[in-house]
Motif scaffolding. Structure first.
Motif, PDB file in Angstrom:
ATOM      1  N   GLU A   1      -3.999   6.375 -13.176  1.00 34.49           N
ATOM      2  CA  GLU A   1      -4.395   4.966 -13.070  1.00 34.49           C
ATOM      3  C   GLU A   1      -3.946   4.379 -11.728  1.00 34.49           C
ATOM      4  O   GLU A   1      -4.724   3.697 -11.040  1.00 34.49           O
ATOM      5  CB  GLU A   1      -3.751   4.184 -14.224  1.00 34.49           C
ATOM      6  N   ILE A   2      -2.699   4.659 -11.339  1.00 31.67           N
ATOM      7  CA  ILE A   2      -2.178   4.151 -10.071  1.00 31.67           C
ATOM      8  C   ILE A   2      -2.923   4.785  -8.897  1.00 31.67           C
ATOM      9  O   ILE A   2      -3.242   4.112  -7.908  1.00 31.67           O
ATOM     10  CB  ILE A   2      -0.667   4.440  -9.957  1.00 31.67           C
TER      11      ILE A   2
ATOM     12  N   SER B   1       0.827  -1.212   0.000  1.00 31.76           N
ATOM     13  CA  SER B   1       0.000   0.000   0.000  1.00 31.76           C
ATOM     14  C   SER B   1       0.858   1.259   0.000  1.00 31.76           C
ATOM     15  O   SER B   1       0.457   2.299  -0.512  1.00 31.76           O
ATOM     16  CB  SER B   1      -0.942   0.002   1.209  1.00 31.76           C
ATOM     17  N   GLU B   2       2.075   1.158   0.576  1.00 35.01           N
ATOM     18  CA  GLU B   2       2.982   2.310   0.571  1.00 35.01           C
ATOM     19  C   GLU B   2       3.445   2.662  -0.833  1.00 35.01           C
ATOM     20  O   GLU B   2       3.890   3.785  -1.070  1.00 35.01           O
ATOM     21  CB  GLU B   2       4.232   2.020   1.425  1.00 35.01           C
ATOM     22  N   ASP B   3       3.361   1.721  -1.757  1.00 39.31           N
ATOM     23  CA  ASP B   3       3.897   1.934  -3.104  1.00 39.31           C
ATOM     24  C   ASP B   3       3.019   2.831  -3.965  1.00 39.31           C
ATOM     25  O   ASP B   3       3.527   3.525  -4.845  1.00 39.31           O
ATOM     26  CB  ASP B   3       4.064   0.593  -3.822  1.00 39.31           C
ATOM     27  N   TYR B   4       1.734   2.804  -3.751  1.00 36.00           N
ATOM     28  CA  TYR B   4       0.831   3.568  -4.616  1.00 36.00           C
ATOM     29  C   TYR B   4       1.158   5.063  -4.614  1.00 36.00           C
ATOM     30  O   TYR B   4       1.326   5.666  -5.687  1.00 36.00           O
ATOM     31  CB  TYR B   4      -0.624   3.329  -4.217  1.00 36.00           C
ATOM     32  N   PRO B   5       1.266   5.713  -3.438  1.00 36.12           N
ATOM     33  CA  PRO B   5       1.579   7.143  -3.452  1.00 36.12           C
ATOM     34  C   PRO B   5       2.933   7.446  -4.080  1.00 36.12           C
ATOM     35  O   PRO B   5       3.069   8.401  -4.846  1.00 36.12           O
ATOM     36  CB  PRO B   5       1.557   7.527  -1.965  1.00 36.12           C
ATOM     37  N   LYS B   6       3.945   6.635  -3.762  1.00 35.04           N
ATOM     38  CA  LYS B   6       5.286   6.916  -4.285  1.00 35.04           C
ATOM     39  C   LYS B   6       5.341   6.706  -5.807  1.00 35.04           C
ATOM     40  O   LYS B   6       5.862   7.551  -6.543  1.00 35.04           O
ATOM     41  CB  LYS B   6       6.309   6.031  -3.571  1.00 35.04           C
ATOM     42  N   TYR B   7       4.798   5.591  -6.284  1.00 35.72           N
ATOM     43  CA  TYR B   7       4.833   5.318  -7.723  1.00 35.72           C
ATOM     44  C   TYR B   7       4.011   6.364  -8.476  1.00 35.72           C
ATOM     45  O   TYR B   7       4.438   6.869  -9.525  1.00 35.72           O
ATOM     46  CB  TYR B   7       4.313   3.907  -7.995  1.00 35.72           C
ATOM     47  N   ALA B   8       2.863   6.718  -7.938  1.00 34.22           N
ATOM     48  CA  ALA B   8       2.034   7.752  -8.573  1.00 34.22           C
ATOM     49  C   ALA B   8       2.772   9.088  -8.607  1.00 34.22           C
ATOM     50  O   ALA B   8       2.689   9.833  -9.586  1.00 34.22           O
ATOM     51  CB  ALA B   8       0.710   7.895  -7.828  1.00 34.22           C
ATOM     52  N   SER B   9       3.522   9.402  -7.540  1.00 28.55           N
ATOM     53  CA  SER B   9       4.297  10.645  -7.490  1.00 28.55           C
ATOM     54  C   SER B   9       5.384  10.659  -8.551  1.00 28.55           C
ATOM     55  O   SER B   9       5.571  11.652  -9.264  1.00 28.55           O
ATOM     56  CB  SER B   9       4.945  10.811  -6.109  1.00 28.55           C
TER      57      SER B   9
ATOM     58  N   ARG C   1      -4.082  14.234  -2.878  1.00 27.64           N
ATOM     59  CA  ARG C   1      -3.275  15.378  -3.314  1.00 27.64           C
ATOM     60  C   ARG C   1      -2.888  15.210  -4.781  1.00 27.64           C
ATOM     61  O   ARG C   1      -3.065  16.113  -5.601  1.00 27.64           O
ATOM     62  CB  ARG C   1      -2.019  15.464  -2.449  1.00 27.64           C
ATOM     63  N   LEU C   2      -2.354  14.031  -5.110  1.00 24.77           N
ATOM     64  CA  LEU C   2      -1.905  13.771  -6.482  1.00 24.77           C
ATOM     65  C   LEU C   2      -3.066  13.740  -7.464  1.00 24.77           C
ATOM     66  O   LEU C   2      -2.916  14.118  -8.632  1.00 24.77           O
ATOM     67  CB  LEU C   2      -1.144  12.451  -6.533  1.00 24.77           C
ATOM     68  N   LEU C   3      -4.222  13.312  -6.996  1.00 24.01           N
ATOM     69  CA  LEU C   3      -5.415  13.321  -7.844  1.00 24.01           C
ATOM     70  C   LEU C   3      -5.748  14.755  -8.251  1.00 24.01           C
ATOM     71  O   LEU C   3      -6.062  15.036  -9.418  1.00 24.01           O
ATOM     72  CB  LEU C   3      -6.588  12.679  -7.101  1.00 24.01           C
ATOM     73  N   MET C   4      -5.664  15.679  -7.308  1.00 21.29           N
ATOM     74  CA  MET C   4      -5.917  17.092  -7.606  1.00 21.29           C
ATOM     75  C   MET C   4      -4.878  17.623  -8.598  1.00 21.29           C
ATOM     76  O   MET C   4      -5.230  18.310  -9.568  1.00 21.29           O
ATOM     77  CB  MET C   4      -5.884  17.913  -6.311  1.00 21.29           C
ATOM     78  N   TYR C   5      -3.610  17.288  -8.379  1.00 18.71           N
ATOM     79  CA  TYR C   5      -2.559  17.740  -9.292  1.00 18.71           C
ATOM     80  C   TYR C   5      -2.814  17.222 -10.711  1.00 18.71           C
ATOM     81  O   TYR C   5      -2.701  17.961 -11.696  1.00 18.71           O
ATOM     82  CB  TYR C   5      -1.191  17.215  -8.855  1.00 18.71           C
ATOM     83  N   ASN C   6      -3.111  15.933 -10.807  1.00 21.79           N
ATOM     84  CA  ASN C   6      -3.321  15.322 -12.121  1.00 21.79           C
ATOM     85  C   ASN C   6      -4.549  15.875 -12.819  1.00 21.79           C
ATOM     86  O   ASN C   6      -4.559  16.013 -14.049  1.00 21.79           O
ATOM     87  CB  ASN C   6      -3.420  13.799 -11.989  1.00 21.79           C
ATOM     88  N   ASP C   7      -5.599  16.167 -12.071  1.00 20.94           N
ATOM     89  CA  ASP C   7      -6.794  16.783 -12.666  1.00 20.94           C
ATOM     90  C   ASP C   7      -6.417  18.081 -13.372  1.00 20.94           C
ATOM     91  O   ASP C   7      -6.892  18.357 -14.482  1.00 20.94           O
ATOM     92  CB  ASP C   7      -7.847  17.062 -11.582  1.00 20.94           C
ATOM     93  N   TYR C   8      -5.544  18.863 -12.739  1.00 20.20           N
ATOM     94  CA  TYR C   8      -5.121  20.112 -13.379  1.00 20.20           C
ATOM     95  C   TYR C   8      -4.333  19.837 -14.652  1.00 20.20           C
ATOM     96  O   TYR C   8      -4.610  20.418 -15.704  1.00 20.20           O
ATOM     97  CB  TYR C   8      -4.275  20.954 -12.417  1.00 20.20           C
TER      98      TYR C   8
END
Length: 534
Positions: free
Chosen positions: A280-281, A259-267, A297-304
């Motif tokens: 997707e991640i 579960s720790e991998d999702y935020p890091k890989y997405a980042s 947080r990353l979802l908001m960034y990617n939406d932009y």
């Protein structure tokens, strides 16, 4: 008890390569700092009961260590005690209990640890665990004595040398600490913790040294791709996002997701510019943990970045009200950008102000704020922000920034009808000097001279002095050298000069300029009208 058949422990519970019991993978995850998958495996192992008593006690010990790292003292104590009830002879659980006691009763815990050390003089695993218990409680002197005693029994123990290296790193003696990690590897090339700790020290000091050490780690165990996760982390920390993606992808393809991998890989994917894959991640991770702060947080960034402005601002309106102190400047920057795209410019101002308050090193925020103030027609505020950016921006500052600052001064004097004359003249002269600087630094561009002409027209609104004349003439020369010349500025130049000579009663010259306009713009109504009247 043959402790050398156990998976060994150092700062993050290192692994002895020769072991092959049911807890091996869990302890390897723990060695790399992946607590959640480690915990899941260990709990599953205890539930099945398909292990020897010693392996069950070992699982309890590592669960205690995980909870201890998470500052869940009650849970840690529970598993240490459970481990002792399963196998009283498994000393690390006794050390774990004493480690918790150290927090409130140093002398009492020390007596317990001294007793355990005396009974296990030649067991370097237990000796290193005791030293680490002192380190975890920041008792450096006691840790140093314990390490010294252990080395009397075995000066070549990779476990003890690694804990000694940890102690020196905690003291910020990084070079000496890494020397000990290297010694540990020399005496036991399969001791993974030493490779990891060495690489983490060098991760930002010397990226290539860290990467080389991690590649050596992978070679000792090609069946495990966790070393590539570490390599990806090193590249990520150094801003090498494309390399980080490649390394992390190798890990992701061959190891089970934690579960720790999702935020890091997405980042990593986000900062490499692969917004679709990052999204997707993120969605996969949110399916498991919908309230994960970093993923949202990353979802908001990617939406932009994916121009999903409405979705992004809707998320931002909720996300930015999260009761937490964990916001970073970039959160406010992206929220501000989304607000701007949704025509909520006034709201965006406060977000930029909060971003610069959180991180004054992000000088580019001043430029973003200046552009926002320009759009809001708050030109004095724009001027202040451009000034700040130019003052603090260093190599980020380009010639265009001086140009934009000049335009803000121009807009201020041409839109404020009640501005006092002294201030208006001051603004005009500052703008003129800025446009002069642009003209000097970009001699093949017409823009510096063109805007000098415009600001001088403000200083000479009745065209009595012809202050703008030399700059419009210079603009014409530059535009006529450009095969792809822009017609609009040429029309403005010719119009000014036609009017200037008209006022001077030099009608032939005036007509020349009005006719020049018709040559490039045959339907220009102003030129047709003036020539007809003349």
């Amino acid at each position: 008890m043959k402790k050398l058949t156990l998976l060994s422990l150092s700062v993050i519970a290192s692994i002895l390569f020769a072991s092959a019991n049911s807890n091996q993978k869990a302890i390897e995850y723990f060695t790399y700092g992946l607590n959640n998958p480690a915990k899941k495996i260990l709990l599953g192992n205890l539930k099945t009961g398909n292990m020897t008593l010693q392996e069950q006690a070992e699982a309890c010990y590592y669960l205690g260590e995980i909870y201890s790292k998470e500052n869940k003292v009650d849970s840690a104590g529970y598993y240490y005690q459970q481990g002792l009830s399963i196998d009283q002879s498994y000393a690390p659980n006794s050390v774990g209990e004493a480690k918790l006691i150290l927090k409130t009763d140093v002398s009492g815990a020390e007596k317990i640890l001294n007793g355990i050390a005396a009974k296990n003089k030649k067991d370097m695993f237990v000796q290193s665990v005791i030293a680490k218990a002192y380190l975890d409680n920041n008792l450096m002197d006691k840790a140093s004595k314990q390490i010294s005693d252990a080395k009397k029994a075995n000066a070549k123990s990779a476990l003890v040398l690694t804990v000694e290296g940890d102690m020196l790193v905690l003291k910020k003696e990084y070079g000496n600490g890494c020397n000990l990690y290297e010694q540990a590897i020399y005496f036991d090339q399969n001791y993974k913790a030493a490779y990891i700790k060495y690489a983490r020290v060098f991760s930002t000091l010397n990226m290539s040294v860290a990467i080389d050490m991690l590649q050596r780690l992978y070679k000792i165990d090609p069946s495990s791709y966790l070393a590539y996760r570490e390599i990806g982390e090193v590249y990520y920390q150094n801003g090498k996002f494309a390399d980080a993606v490649k390394a992390y992808s190798k890990y992701i393809e061959n190891e089970k997701y934690a579960s720790e991998d999702y935020p890091k890989y997405a980042s990593i994917l986000f900062f490499d510019g692969d917004y679709e894959k990052s999204m997707e991640i993120i969605k996969n991770g949110l399916a498991m943990d919908p309230y994960n702060f970093v993923l949202n947080r990353l979802l908001m960034y990617n939406d932009y970045e994916l121009k999903k402005y409405q979705e992004g601002v809707d998320l931002g309106d909720i996300f930015m009200k999260t009761p937490t102190q964990d916001f970073i400047a970039l959160d406010y920057i992206y929220y501000a950008r989304l607000l701007i795209e949704n025509k909520r410019r006034e709201d965006a101002v406060a977000q930029y102000q909060q971003a610069i308050k959180l991180d004054s090193t992000k000088i580019s925020i001043y430029k973003d704020m200046a552009e926002l103030y320009d759009n809001l027609k708050q030109y004095d505020n724009a001027i202040k922000c451009y000034d700040k950016f130019i003052e603090k921006g260093g190599s980020q500052v380009k010639i265009v920034d001086f140009f934009l600052l000049g335009q803000s001064y121009y807009s201020a004097v041409t839109t404020d009808s009640v501005m006092p004359k002294e201030r208006k003249d001051e603004y005009c002269h500052v703008a003129d000097s800025l446009f002069a600087y642009v003209a000097e630094k970009t001699p093949t561009s017409y823009l510096g001279n063109f805007w000098r002409a415009r600001i001088n027209s403000v200083l000479d609104p009745e065209t009595e002095q012809g202050l703008a004349k030399p700059y419009y003439e210079a603009t014409i020369l530059l535009l006529n050298k450009d095969n792809a010349r822009d017609i609009k500025p040429l029309v403005e130049c010719y119009s000014y000069l036609g009017y200037y000579y008209y006022l001077k009663k030099d009608m032939p010259t005036s007509k020349t300029y009005w006719n020049k306009i018709l040559e490039i713009d045959p339907r220009n109504e102003t030129a047709i009208k003036v020539l007809k009247e003349m």
